[in-house]
Structure formats: structure tokens, C-alpha cells
Design a protein around this motif. Structure first.
Motif, PDB file in Angstrom:
ATOM      1  N   ILE A   1      49.092  33.596  37.875  1.00  0.00           N
ATOM      2  CA  ILE A   1      49.154  32.520  38.874  1.00  0.00           C
ATOM      3  C   ILE A   1      49.764  33.045  40.172  1.00  0.00           C
ATOM      4  O   ILE A   1      49.305  32.719  41.278  1.00  0.00           O
ATOM      5  CB  ILE A   1      49.962  31.334  38.325  1.00  0.00           C
ATOM      6  N   ARG A   2      50.796  33.860  40.075  1.00  0.00           N
ATOM      7  CA  ARG A   2      51.418  34.430  41.276  1.00  0.00           C
ATOM      8  C   ARG A   2      50.419  35.280  42.062  1.00  0.00           C
ATOM      9  O   ARG A   2      50.342  35.184  43.296  1.00  0.00           O
ATOM     10  CB  ARG A   2      52.611  35.294  40.877  1.00  0.00           C
ATOM     11  N   ASN A   3      49.657  36.107  41.363  1.00  0.00           N
ATOM     12  CA  ASN A   3      48.708  36.986  42.051  1.00  0.00           C
ATOM     13  C   ASN A   3      47.603  36.209  42.757  1.00  0.00           C
ATOM     14  O   ASN A   3      47.197  36.555  43.866  1.00  0.00           O
ATOM     15  CB  ASN A   3      48.101  37.971  41.048  1.00  0.00           C
ATOM     16  N   VAL A   4      47.125  35.163  42.124  1.00  0.00           N
ATOM     17  CA  VAL A   4      46.092  34.337  42.749  1.00  0.00           C
ATOM     18  C   VAL A   4      46.650  33.611  43.965  1.00  0.00           C
ATOM     19  O   VAL A   4      45.985  33.479  44.997  1.00  0.00           O
ATOM     20  CB  VAL A   4      45.514  33.335  41.725  1.00  0.00           C
ATOM     21  N   SER A   5      47.898  33.146  43.865  1.00  0.00           N
ATOM     22  CA  SER A   5      48.501  32.396  44.978  1.00  0.00           C
ATOM     23  C   SER A   5      48.663  33.260  46.222  1.00  0.00           C
ATOM     24  O   SER A   5      48.721  32.742  47.344  1.00  0.00           O
ATOM     25  CB  SER A   5      49.862  31.833  44.554  1.00  0.00           C
ATOM     26  N   ARG A   6      48.742  34.571  46.047  1.00  0.00           N
ATOM     27  CA  ARG A   6      48.904  35.459  47.196  1.00  0.00           C
ATOM     28  C   ARG A   6      47.653  35.516  48.069  1.00  0.00           C
ATOM     29  O   ARG A   6      47.725  35.981  49.212  1.00  0.00           O
ATOM     30  CB  ARG A   6      49.269  36.859  46.715  1.00  0.00           C
ATOM     31  N   LEU A   7      46.536  35.087  47.565  1.00  0.00           N
ATOM     32  CA  LEU A   7      45.301  35.084  48.348  1.00  0.00           C
ATOM     33  C   LEU A   7      45.122  33.811  49.168  1.00  0.00           C
ATOM     34  O   LEU A   7      44.328  33.782  50.105  1.00  0.00           O
ATOM     35  CB  LEU A   7      44.087  35.268  47.421  1.00  0.00           C
ATOM     36  N   LEU A   8      45.838  32.764  48.818  1.00  0.00           N
ATOM     37  CA  LEU A   8      45.665  31.481  49.492  1.00  0.00           C
ATOM     38  C   LEU A   8      46.002  31.530  50.983  1.00  0.00           C
ATOM     39  O   LEU A   8      45.341  30.863  51.790  1.00  0.00           O
ATOM     40  CB  LEU A   8      46.504  30.410  48.792  1.00  0.00           C
ATOM     41  N   PRO A   9      47.031  32.299  51.428  1.00  0.00           N
ATOM     42  CA  PRO A   9      47.334  32.319  52.870  1.00  0.00           C
ATOM     43  C   PRO A   9      46.206  32.870  53.733  1.00  0.00           C
ATOM     44  O   PRO A   9      46.232  32.670  54.956  1.00  0.00           O
ATOM     45  CB  PRO A   9      48.569  33.236  52.947  1.00  0.00           C
ATOM     46  N   LEU A  10      45.234  33.545  53.147  1.00  0.00           N
ATOM     47  CA  LEU A  10      44.139  34.087  53.949  1.00  0.00           C
ATOM     48  C   LEU A  10      43.355  32.987  54.653  1.00  0.00           C
ATOM     49  O   LEU A  10      42.711  33.244  55.672  1.00  0.00           O
ATOM     50  CB  LEU A  10      43.204  34.915  53.064  1.00  0.00           C
ATOM     51  N   MET A  11      43.418  31.768  54.134  1.00  0.00           N
ATOM     52  CA  MET A  11      42.729  30.654  54.772  1.00  0.00           C
ATOM     53  C   MET A  11      43.331  30.308  56.136  1.00  0.00           C
ATOM     54  O   MET A  11      42.683  29.662  56.959  1.00  0.00           O
ATOM     55  CB  MET A  11      42.759  29.424  53.853  1.00  0.00           C
ATOM     56  N   LEU A  12      44.573  30.741  56.360  1.00  0.00           N
ATOM     57  CA  LEU A  12      45.255  30.452  57.631  1.00  0.00           C
ATOM     58  C   LEU A  12      45.384  31.689  58.509  1.00  0.00           C
ATOM     59  O   LEU A  12      46.113  31.671  59.509  1.00  0.00           O
ATOM     60  CB  LEU A  12      46.651  29.886  57.349  1.00  0.00           C
TER      61      LEU A  12
ATOM     62  N   VAL B   1      47.706  44.736  43.643  1.00  0.00           N
ATOM     63  CA  VAL B   1      48.732  45.536  42.973  1.00  0.00           C
ATOM     64  C   VAL B   1      49.606  44.671  42.071  1.00  0.00           C
ATOM     65  O   VAL B   1      50.239  45.180  41.138  1.00  0.00           O
ATOM     66  CB  VAL B   1      49.616  46.283  44.000  1.00  0.00           C
ATOM     67  N   GLY B   2      49.625  43.356  42.324  1.00  0.00           N
ATOM     68  CA  GLY B   2      50.346  42.463  41.424  1.00  0.00           C
ATOM     69  C   GLY B   2      49.764  42.450  40.018  1.00  0.00           C
ATOM     70  O   GLY B   2      50.448  42.101  39.051  1.00  0.00           O
ATOM     71  N   MET B   3      48.502  42.843  39.918  1.00  0.00           N
ATOM     72  CA  MET B   3      47.875  42.906  38.591  1.00  0.00           C
ATOM     73  C   MET B   3      48.483  44.004  37.723  1.00  0.00           C
ATOM     74  O   MET B   3      48.309  43.994  36.504  1.00  0.00           O
ATOM     75  CB  MET B   3      46.368  43.135  38.747  1.00  0.00           C
ATOM     76  N   LEU B   4      49.180  44.960  38.343  1.00  0.00           N
ATOM     77  CA  LEU B   4      49.868  45.978  37.554  1.00  0.00           C
ATOM     78  C   LEU B   4      50.926  45.348  36.659  1.00  0.00           C
ATOM     79  O   LEU B   4      51.156  45.803  35.526  1.00  0.00           O
ATOM     80  CB  LEU B   4      50.495  47.022  38.473  1.00  0.00           C
ATOM     81  N   ASP B   5      51.601  44.302  37.167  1.00  0.00           N
ATOM     82  CA  ASP B   5      52.555  43.569  36.332  1.00  0.00           C
ATOM     83  C   ASP B   5      51.863  42.932  35.143  1.00  0.00           C
ATOM     84  O   ASP B   5      52.424  42.880  34.031  1.00  0.00           O
ATOM     85  CB  ASP B   5      53.265  42.494  37.157  1.00  0.00           C
ATOM     86  N   LEU B   6      50.655  42.434  35.366  1.00  0.00           N
ATOM     87  CA  LEU B   6      49.901  41.806  34.281  1.00  0.00           C
ATOM     88  C   LEU B   6      49.557  42.832  33.198  1.00  0.00           C
ATOM     89  O   LEU B   6      49.656  42.545  31.998  1.00  0.00           O
ATOM     90  CB  LEU B   6      48.630  41.164  34.835  1.00  0.00           C
ATOM     91  N   VAL B   7      49.174  44.026  33.624  1.00  0.00           N
ATOM     92  CA  VAL B   7      48.881  45.095  32.660  1.00  0.00           C
ATOM     93  C   VAL B   7      50.134  45.449  31.870  1.00  0.00           C
ATOM     94  O   VAL B   7      50.085  45.643  30.643  1.00  0.00           O
ATOM     95  CB  VAL B   7      48.335  46.335  33.394  1.00  0.00           C
TER      96      VAL B   7
END
Length: 532
Positions: free
Chosen positions: A443-454, A344-350
Motif C-alpha cells: 500500500i505504501r509503494n502504490v501511494s507514492r505514485l499518487l502525487p504524480l497527478m499533481l 525501490v520500495g518493492m525491495l522491502d516487499l521482497v
């Protein structure tokens, strides 16, 4: 993240949380909100429900909503600072939320005039009222005065929040079936309050200016003061203040021992990292939305309307969680929460790239949709975290430990704001330059996926399970010299994470109230369980 003070008086029977099905205990709050509230008021006392409305509804709902809009315009139009600087100052203003364990320790171990919770509600109200009145009456306040006043108001709000959190965590231990309901009540109050606050925030800024609107924040603080007066609380008698330092040391020792347990420190690591990596760039987005040259040039009233519609989305998130998701396991909820947050962060990008106008959707419509969807997903992501934190609090220091967990979250949010400000600065996003704002959003939207590793650090248990080891939950009741009941703070050794099996008979505790009546406390865990 309820209602009763364990050390202040008699404890209600823990088994009462769901015993009366005739009053709608099996119904969700959505299907019968009146019966739901009546049930919570009966089992947790009406003064607690009133305190939730005052703290979460008025102070953190209406007050925070008006404060967010007014403070942002205050930085942009009065102080005239850059977006990155605005986020840095906002981090300073929010710093009292990072030191919440201090307020938690005070409310847990230092009663004032015989009361543990009420005085801190009163003090929080006084601080909030005085700081906002001071700011509104200053003819030409500078950055220092403004930041100090806003930080003082934030201190009062944090103090009220941690005092209420102590009650919430306390009842999550004594009434586990009500843990999700209490979080839903808090979330519902906050969402409705935010809806009201954001609906009037733009108009207040337009009519009174940013400084005048901030002065109105003294009203929610006054309601917190009133809640402190009305709160039902038993008075502690013959408290030995000479033992305060020992109680502080014991509470800190107990927190340290609890944090050594994998069931506790592993979720804490995930909480901090997940919030830390969710970069906050709202300062840059706000400046762009109100820019008259390159942005949509939204007015104060429409900015408030956008936030108000976002609050509707947040409220829908609470309702969706309460009706269908509160029984899901933690790991699944957080997994999909992070993924949806990134999407949903991609809505900001649009919106920033104006792709919405190319497909025929005006900026004002798309901005409203963006806000509502993002707030709904954010609430669905936030509520399981609050339930998780309430489940990790050991008996006796509920307020302190819940405040510690909340401070970990707030530290993550603080670093998120500062990292986001640094990102805006590095990409040269200023008051008038927004050419790289789209890259910051990506960059913000991609960074939100990084915590999935933990994510493996989070237990797979459902949200109604008890997460703490049985050893920690077996809190021993003792009598003080005056004959009134007090709970000893449990200090576990390093082996507390591997407790031995305990006989069922020893799991039952007897508490004797001031009148001498025997009240039985149902054990929360009769045997050692393994949390995934």
C-alpha cells in the motif's frame, strides 16, 4: 537548504559568485572537493561552511543517525510500546520542525544583543545539551519524561536548522549560481555525518544502552553552540525593539502576499501532498527486522551497519545529483524521483516476503542493498525539493519564508508518519504479529505514485532559474536613523503575481554599509519571466 545576513551588514557583490574561474568556480565539488570548499569559503565566508558542518554534519548527520537508532530501541526495549504507538510518539518528537516559521520569524526580525543569527545557534546548543544530559541521567524515565526530553532536543535541532536555512536562502537570492552548490554542501555534510553516526550507533546502543547513547547527543549540540560563537556576523546597532510587533506583522503580511502567487502556492501544494502520501511504516519494518521469531533478528550493531550503508547510498545520491542532475528541470527530477521511490520500495516487499532467500540472497545482504538503494533514491528526490524551496524565498524574510516552506514539508512528513502508524494499527501489525506487514509495504509503494497527478503544479524551469516574480525580487534598500543600511520587507498586493515590466535602470539597487562604502547589488531578474 546561505551564508550572509542581509540586514546585519554590508552585502557582498552578488556577481562575485562565479566571477573567478581561476579558483575552480566552473568545476564541480566532486572533481576538486578542496577547491570547491575553498571557493565556497571565500565567497560565503569560512564560518558559514563551518556552521554547515556543525548543523548538518554533526547535529543532523551524526546526531540524527545515533538518535534514530537509539530512540527506536528506546521505544521498543525500554518503553515497550507497539509500532503504531512508537510512530505516534515520534511524530510528537518531530513537531518542533512543523513550527519552524516561529524560529524563522525570531531570527529574521528579533536580534538579540545586536545579532540576528548567532544567539539562536547558541540557544539551540544549550537546549540540546541540557535535554539530552537530563534524559541520560534519569534512572528510570517514563514515556512522558522521555518524549519531553526528545522533543526539547528536536526543538534545539530545528532552531539551529532554521537559522542556517535563513543563511542558505539568503545566499540563494544574492548568489543564484551557488544555490545548488550550497544544497550539495548541506547534503554532503549530512550524508557523511549520517555515515559516521550510523556506523557507531549500533555499537553505542550495545555498549551504553539506548538511554546512554541518547545522552551522547549533547556533543553535536555543543558543536552547534561553538559554531554560534565563531559565526561572522555584523552587529545591529540602535535597533528599536518597540517596532518588533510591526516587523512581525509586516513579515506575516509579506508571507501571505507571496503565498498568493501561483509561482509559490502551486509548488507548496505539491510538496505537502507528495510527502503526505508517502506513508511511513518504518516502525513496523524495524520491529520486524529485530524480531527473533518471525524476522531476521538483526543485532544492534548490524542495524547500525544497515543504516550506515544506507548513508553511503545517500552520499552517492548527492554526488550523482551534483555531477549530472543539478541542471535538470524540476518537473523531470520529481517525476522520476516519485517513480523510482515506488519501484525501490518493492525491495522491502521482497525482504518481508522472504523472496530473497528463495533466490539464494541472505537477509543481511539484501537488507544492506535495500537500504543503500532506497537512501540514494531518497536523496535524489529530496535535493531538488530543497533547491525549489530556496528559490521561492522573497528578499528580506528569507529565514522566515524558507522555514515556512520547510514546515510544510515537515507537516507532510508528520502526517505520513501518523498515517503509516494508523495503517499498521488497522492491519494489526504489532510487536510480535507481522503477517500483514507485506500488505502495508505494498500500500505504501502504490501511494507514492499518487502525487504524480499533481505534478503539473511544479514549474518546468531548470534548477538555476529564478522562480519568483520580478516584483517580489525588487527589494528596496533604506537607511535607518543611525545611517546603517537595512532592507525593507516587501509587502506585495494581490496583483504582485502580474508585475509590469520594469526598466533595467530601476532594477539596480544601492546598499550603503556602515562604513559608508557603496556596494552594488546585481539584480536577480531584469524582466518579468513566465514560470511553467
Amino acid at each position: 537548504m546561505d551564508p550572509r545576513d542581509r540586514e546585519d551588514g554590508p552585502i557582498q557583490e552578488a556577481g562575485a559568485a562565479g566571477s573567478d574561474s581561476s579558483d575552480g568556480s566552473g568545476e564541480c565539488g566532486v572533481a576538486s572537493p578542496y577547491r570547491w570548499l575553498r571557493r565556497l569559503s571565500r565567497e560565503l565566508h569560512w564560518s558559514f561552511v563551518l556552521a554547515v558542518f556543525a548543523v548538518y554534519g554533526a547535529c543532523q548527520g551524526v546526531g540524527n543517525a545515533v538518535g534514530v537508532v537509539a530512540a527506536t530501541y528506546y521505544c521498543k526495549d525500554v518503553l515497550r510500546v507497539q509500532p503504531a504507538a512508537a510512530q505516534f510518539y515520534q511524530g510528537i518528537v518531530n513537531s518542533p520542525w512543523v513550527v519552524k516559521p516561529i524560529w524563522g520569524l525570531l531570527t529574521d526580525v528579533v536580534p538579540v544583543a545586536g545579532y540576528r543569527r548567532r544567539p539562536y545557534f547558541l540557544l539551540a546548543g544549550v537546549i540540546g545539551v541540557s535535554s539530552m544530559l537530563m534524559l541520560s541521567l534519569q534512572s528510570n524515565p517514563g514515556i512522558v519524561v522521555g518524549v519531553i526530553a526528545l522533543t526539547a532536543q528536536s526543538t534545539g535541532a530545528a532552531m539551529a536548522d532554521v537559522t542556517l536555512d535563513a543563511l542558505v536562502a539568503q545566499n540563494s537570492i544574492t548568489n543564484p549560481p551557488l544555490a545548488s552548490d550550497m544544497q550539495s554542501l548541506c547534503g554532503f555534510s549530512s550524508s557523511v555525518g549520517s555515515l559516521i553516526g550510523f556506523s557507531i550507533s549500533g555499537l553505542l546502543v550495545h555498549l551504553l544502552g539506548a538511554q546512554g547513547a541518547l545522552g551522547l547527543l549533547s556533543i553535536p549540540s555543543a558543536l552547534v553552540f561553538s559554531a554560534g560563537i565563531l559565526l561572522k556576523e555584523s552587529r545591529v546597532t540602535d535597533f528599536d525593539y518597540k517596532q518588533v510587533h510591526r516587523k512581525f506583522y509586516t513579515a506575516i503580511q509579506s508571507m501571505g502576499a507571496t503565498l498568493k502567487c501561483p509561482e509559490v502556492w502551486r509548488p507548496c501544494v505539491y510538496l505537502y501532498v507528495s510527502l503526505n502520501l508517502s506513508l511511513d511504516i518504518q516502525g513496523g519494518m524495524f520491529y520486524w527486522l529485530t524480531d527473533r521469531l518471525t524476522g531476521p533478528a538483526f543485532s544492534e550493531e548490524f542495524i547500525g551497519a544497515i543504516y550506515a550503508i544506507g548513508s553511503v547510498g545517500s552520499l552517492l545520491g548527492v554526488l550523482l545529483y551534483q555531477t549530472t542532475l543539478k541542471d535538470c528541470n524540476f518537473r523531470s527530477m520529481l517525476l522520476w524521483g516519485q517513480v523510482l521511490s515506488s519501484l525501490v520500495g518493492m525491495l522491502d516487499l521482497v525482504l518481508v516476503t522472504r523472496l530473497n532467500t528463495k533466490i539464494g540472497i541472505p537477509d543481511y545482504i539484501f537488507a544492506v542493498i535495500d537500504s543503500a538503494v532506497c537512501q540514494m533514491v531518497g536523496r535524489l528526490q529530496w535535493l531538488p525539493l530543497l533547491v525549489l524551496c530556496s528559490k521561492l524565498c522573497p528578499p528580506g524574510i528569507e529565514g522566515t519564508f524558507y522555514a515556512l516552506l520547510m514546515s510544510i514539508q515537515n507537516a507532510g512528513l508528520l502526517m505520513s508518519s501518523w498515517w503509516g502508524g494508523l495503517l499498521l494499527h488497522m492491519l494489526n501489525v504489532t510487536r510480535t504479529e507481522f503477517s500483514n506487514l507485506w500488505l502495508a509495504v505494498l500500500i505504501r509503494n502504490v501511494s507514492r505514485l499518487l502525487p504524480l497527478m499533481l505534478l503539473f503544479l511544479v514549474p518546468q524551469s531548470d534548477q538555476n532559474s529564478t522562480l519568483l516574480p520580478a516584483h517580489i525580487l525588487q527589494d528596496e534598500a533604506v537607511k535607518d536613523e543611525s545611517g546603517s543600511a537595512q532592507f525593507s520587507v516587501l509587502v506585495a498586493d494581490d496583483s504582485c503575481c502580474h508585475p509590469s515590466n520594469v526598466d533595467a535602470e530601476n532594477d539596480r539597487m544601492k546598499v550603503i554599509d556602515d562604513a559608508g562604502d557603496d556596494i552594488e547589488l546585481i539584480p536577480l531578474m531584469n524582466k518579468t519571466t513566465t514560470v511553467g
